[in-house]
Design an enzyme around this catalytic site. Structure first.
Site, mmCIF file in Angstrom:
data_model
loop_
_atom_site.group_PDB
_atom_site.id
_atom_site.type_symbol
_atom_site.label_atom_id
_atom_site.label_comp_id
_atom_site.label_asym_id
_atom_site.label_seq_id
_atom_site.Cartn_x
_atom_site.Cartn_y
_atom_site.Cartn_z
ATOM 1 N N GLU A 105 45.122 -35.735 -73.090
ATOM 2 C CA GLU A 105 46.448 -35.184 -73.379
ATOM 3 C C GLU A 105 46.760 -34.017 -72.449
ATOM 4 O OE1 GLU A 105 47.653 -35.735 -77.896
ATOM 5 O OE2 GLU A 105 45.620 -34.920 -77.766
ATOM 6 N N GLU A 125 40.537 -40.791 -80.788
ATOM 7 C CA GLU A 125 40.862 -40.146 -82.062
ATOM 8 C C GLU A 125 40.820 -41.085 -83.257
ATOM 9 O OE1 GLU A 125 42.929 -37.558 -78.963
ATOM 10 O OE2 GLU A 125 42.495 -39.683 -79.266
#
Length: 697
Positions: A105, A125
């Site tokens: 990210e 995740e």
């Protein structure tokens, strides 16, 4: 600026080097250092562009998991990513190693991305019960569209940057020194007059709205039946990326992330993540001098032995396989070769690698061939006399210091070790079949075992990509004991009124990979039947005994391999189907004992099976067989199909409340007062106001 982020200006380019080993996790200090370095670069008139990279072996490989579920320290990652994206000077992320989760990210918030050819990117995740929470669900689809970005997020698996699916994220693959290449890339941008390129403004991934929506619809259908919550939330967030403005999409993602991260599922998955790492910390490894292992010997080419051979070959060990005679050896080698051929045909293995692996295996029928083996694993049938004979022969031929390992599931490792002149070099190994596909391995450590031998076996297990779990004593196995407890609870319920099929259905609904009776059929009933008869010969066992398995074996129903056990197996039903004859046999057994059948709900079945496992886990802790509750959870999740998203039986007990589990055990005592007797630790935990997790410290 914090020491975790270096700042240096080279050729008018500010280089921010993240130094937070081992994986450069984006923790609070790193975030603070990056924010300060970014602002410093913006304010410096001598700086025209900024490069972010990871010092050491990798770009940030994720966020600091210790912060999950806690209030993040400023600056938090979503805000930092927005600040990087809003930078008025070009920002280049230079990726090597693995850019995962929060690290990826971070890279997506940069204006440009370059990567070394062996770098990997991904969003793991979902394996932790959460979703990318720093803009990943909003930025990735803007670059790559819904299909590829969702596949990356829903799988949780990283991909290499040279793959086609990674192309939308990476501007250039580089082959030289990463920092030098990054500076050159940044200077090239400036020479071309290119400035910042915020990912939030990219619309390429939205070029085909119909295809985008088809990808969303398809993935919604795929995740609809998944028990974990995060996949569905990920799909919704990626859908929102196209439907909402960027800022509204970020808010949507943040709300979904907060809901997921505070869920029991996320807590359970984080527990397993840390438990896997805790399990590998054997006390024997401190100060041990691991013996070098280059050649591994495997005695026995059955299912267990072949799996071990394949695992060792994949890890590039030389392997000597010993079989009892020529025909058995040819059969074993033929099956190994056939398996590798299938891997090649399916595109999972290159032909050259297959040939190299077959070159490293040496099939023999004489134990003398093990004269240079550094570690030997015995994988013959679980017969004590046969195993003792094998170790007697091994002792005569293996070199001094070689580690010897038995795969016995029922017998005393110390007794087997006495057949050798060096009992300290003998250990036990508990691993499922086929061994090359298993993730966990129990290392049975008798009191006389040497630390060096333990370190050698643990090292080999890590090389063949297993999670080693320490088991104290010489006779016990964590997984087998837990499975036996669950099965006995199930047998009691079947005798009292339910059916094996309802029990299996209830436990699959709970999330188990298979029910206890399906597992019995798969493993075969003969060994358990023989053990029951041996115990009966030594005297009546304590507690209530259920003889349904005995009746099945007496009727020739020995499990899946025999074509029938609790289920019937044939070409029409390879996974097994219910059999009215089994129901009739159970009914007759009840009548012989005068038991009136009573219905038992699915919820009650799940409660009893879980309570049995938790109580058995507490017993294993008391006896020192299991070192801590999380070790039990690792074995059950990876070896016995306990749902990962529930965290394992001990974590599940904590989420329910150990006191509630204790009361359940006490309420079941009418079934079998010996079996349903709560372990003392329940009272200790209640008095201290703690759960089993407190015993993991």
């Amino acid at each position: 600026m914090g020491e975790t982020v270096g700042y240096e200006v080279k050729e008018g380019i500010a280089v921010l080097a993240i130094r937070n080993p081992p994986v450069n996790a984006v923790g609070a200090d790193v975030r603070k250092g990056l924010a300060e370095g970014l602002r410093r670069g913006i304010a410096d008139p001598q700086v025209a562009a900024i490069v972010i990279l990871g010092a050491g072996r990798t770009f940030p490989a994720g966020s600091d998991m210790r912060e999950f579920g806690e209030t993040p320290a400023d600056p938090w990652l979503p805000g930092l990513c927005n600040e990087i994206e809003a930078c008025p000077k070009p920002v280049v992320a230079a990726i090597h190693g693995t850019a995962l989760g929060g690290g990826f990210e971070l890279a997506l918030s940069a204006h440009y991305r370059i990567a070394s050819e062996r770098a990997r990117i991904g969003f793991p995740e979902v394996t932790l019960g959460i979703l990318p929470g720093a803009g990943g669900t909003q930025r990735a689809p803007r670059l790559a569209g819904a299909a590829d970005s969702l596949d990356l997020m829903l799988s949780g698996r990283p991909i290499g940057v040279t793959r086609k699916e990674a192309a939308p994220y990476i501007d250039q693959i580089v082959h030289g020194d990463l920092e030098t290449e990054a500076i050159a890339f940044a200077r090239g941008l400036l020479a071309q007059g290119k400035g910042p390129r915020p990912t939030r403004d990219c619309r390429k991934g939205f070029d085909d709205p119909a295809a985008y929506q088809r990808a969303i619809t398809l993935r919604k259908e795929v995740v609809a039946d998944r028990p974990d919550r995060a996949p569905g939330e990920i799909v919704k967030c990626v859908e929102a990326a196209e439907l909402l403005s960027f800022d509204m999409g970020m808010a949507f993602e943040r709300a979904a992330f907060e809901d997921c991260v505070r869920s029991d599922q996320a807590a359970s998955l984080r527990h397993v993540f840390f438990a896997e790492r805790r399990a590998a910390k054997f006390p024997e490894l401190d100060g041990a001098r691991p013996r070098r292992v280059a050649q591994v010997g495997i005695v026995g080419g059955g299912t267990a032995g072949r799996g071990l051979v394949l695992a060792c070959l994949e890890a590039e060990f030389d392997v000597v396989l010993i079989e009892r005679n020529g025909p058995a050896l040819r059969d074993s080698l033929g099956k190994i070769n056939a398996y590798l051929d299938r891997q090649v045909a399916q595109g999972r293995l290159r032909g050259q690698l297959r040939d190299e692996r077959m070159m490293r295996i040496h099939g023999k029928t004489d134990f003398v061939a093990l004269s240079e083996a550094d570690l030997v694993i015995e994988a013959v049938a679980d017969d004590l006399r046969e195993k003792e004979q094998v170790f007697y022969q091994l002792d005569a031929v293996v070199p001094e210091g070689a580690v010897l390992v038995t795969t016995t599931m029922r017998h005393d490792v110390s007794r087997i070790a006495k057949q050798t002149g060096d009992p300290g070099s003998v250990l036990g190994l508990g691993i499922g079949t086929p061994a090359h596909l298993q993730r966990v391995a129990e290392v049975i450590v008798p009191s006389e075992a040497s630390a060096d031998a333990v370190a050698a076996l643990v090292g080999v297990l890590r090389q063949i990509r297993k999670i080693p779990v320490r088991v104290g004593g010489a006779t016990a196995h964590i997984g087998r004991a837990m499975a036996d407890a669950c099965r006995h609870a199930a047998e009691l319920m079947v005798e009292d009124g339910t059916t094996p099929y309802l029990v299996d259905e209830a436990m699959r609904a709970y999330g188990m990979a298979m029910g206890p009776f399906e597992r019995l059929d798969r493993d075969g009933l003969r060994e358990d039947w023989a053990l029951r008869r041996a115990m009966a010969e030594r005297g009546a066992p304590e507690g209530r005994q259920v003889a349904i398995l005995d009746r099945l074996c007496e009727a020739g129903r020995f499990g899946k391999a025999a074509g029938k056990g609790y289920y019937i197996y044939d070409s029409e039903s390879p996974q097994g189907r219910k059999d009215p004859e089994v129901i009739a046999l159970i009914r007759a057994e009840r009548e012989s004992k005068g038991i009136q059948a009573q219905g038992i709900s699915a919820d009650e079945i799940q409660r009893r099976c879980l309570a049995a496992m938790v109580n058995e886990g507490a017993r294993l802790l008391r006896l020192g067989v299991a070192r801590c509750p999380s070790d039990i959870d690792v074995v059950m999740v990876h070896g016995y199909g306990f749902p990962r998203w529930r965290g394992g039986p001990m974590k599940a007990a904590d989420l329910i409340g150990p006191r509630i589990i204790q009361r359940d055990i006490e309420s079941f005592a009418a079934q079998d007062g010996v079996f349903w007797s709560p372990e003392p630790v329940f009272d200790s935990l209640f008095k201290a106001g703690q759960g089993f997790d407190a015993l993991n410290a």
